[in-house]
Design an enzyme around this catalytic site. Structure first.
Site: not given
Ligand code: PGA
Length: 247
Positions: A8-10, A94, A96, A165, A171, A211, A232
């Site tokens: 997931n590049w966000k 997600h 976010e 998640e 993150g 993470s 991520g």
């Molecule tokens: P992260 O993000 O690996 O940076 O914790 C995971 C995600 O948001 O799907």
């Protein structure tokens, strides 16, 4: 079945040039590894150019989607447009996006429309720090699954992947203990059976995100028996193939 590894590049990277560079590295390295089914979920604007260089070696996904097919909805990208780019997967729900206002009802509409347009859905669920402290996480996950998947028919269960998640782990570098992930894996399976009947749990894949790095990734698969990972930050670095190497 090979583990499903979703990057997931966000909202990264900030130029197409960098996106192509990262994508080409992933293509080269994961091709050599052949250990996993890889999906990279990229910002919408990179879909077409990356599709052209992927040569169908790496599946592409998006990180969100709108719940209508077309019409007067300024700024939205519909499942039909995404499907037309050759992309097959959409992350929905997600944390976010939930923080920015997506509630269970919106998520449910996005899931149903995506499925009816022929996309596969990766539904993210996870408890926040408070729910964990008060031990309410099972209620939270149950509600997110029940509400998010309301009205999805049994025959479409196979088009859904659940990504567990924990919000407090995304993150932050805070790892969720493997035993806790295993317990949640079982709980999600039981919930899916409750919602869709006996054989449904075999059709849905349950993956873990939060993470994930090359130190902990393989434990979530080998010890917590997750069927894949949602990655991520590390999906933008060479750490991505290191994670795959160890699974
Ligand atoms: P992260 O993000 O690996 O940076 O914790 C995971 C995600 O948001 O799907």
């Amino acid at each position: 079945m090979k583990p499903l590894i979703v990057g997931n590049w966000k909202c990264n990277p900030s130029s197409l040039k960098e996106a192509v560079k990262i994508f080409n590295r992933i293509k080269k390295e994961t091709n050599l590894l052949k250990k996993a089914e890889v999906i990279i979920c990229v910002p919408f604007i990179y879909l077409w150019p990356l599709k052209n260089i992927s040569k169908n070696k790496i599946n592409l996904g998006v990180q969100d989607i709108f719940f209508e097919e077309k019409g007067p909805f300024t700024g939205q990208i519909s499942p039909l447009m995404v499907k037309d780019s050759g992309c097959k997967y959409a992350i929905i729900g997600h944390s976010e996006k939930r923080k920015l206002g997506d509630d269970d009802d919106t998520i449910n509409k996005k899931i149903k429309k995506s499925i009816s347009c022929g996309l596969r859905v990766i539904l993210c669920v996870g408890e926040d720090q408070d729910a964990r402290k008060t031990k309410n996480m099972f209620e939270v996950i149950f509600d997110q699954l029940k509400n998010g998947l309301a009205g999805v028919s049994k025959k479409h269960v196979k088009n859904i992947t659940i990504a567990y998640e924990p919000v407090w782990s995304i993150g932050t570098g805070k790892f969720c203990p493997v035993d806790d992930v295993m317990v949640m894996n079982i709980f999600i399976k039981k919930t899916i059976i409750k919602l869709f009947g006996k054989n449904s749990a075999q059709k849905i894949r349950i993956i873990y995100g939060g993470s994930v790095n090359s130190e902990n990734g393989s434990d979530y698969i080998k010890k917590a028996l997750m069927q894949g990972l949602l990655i991520g930050a590390e999906s933008l670095t060479g750490g991505f193939s290191q994670i795959i190497k160890k699974i």
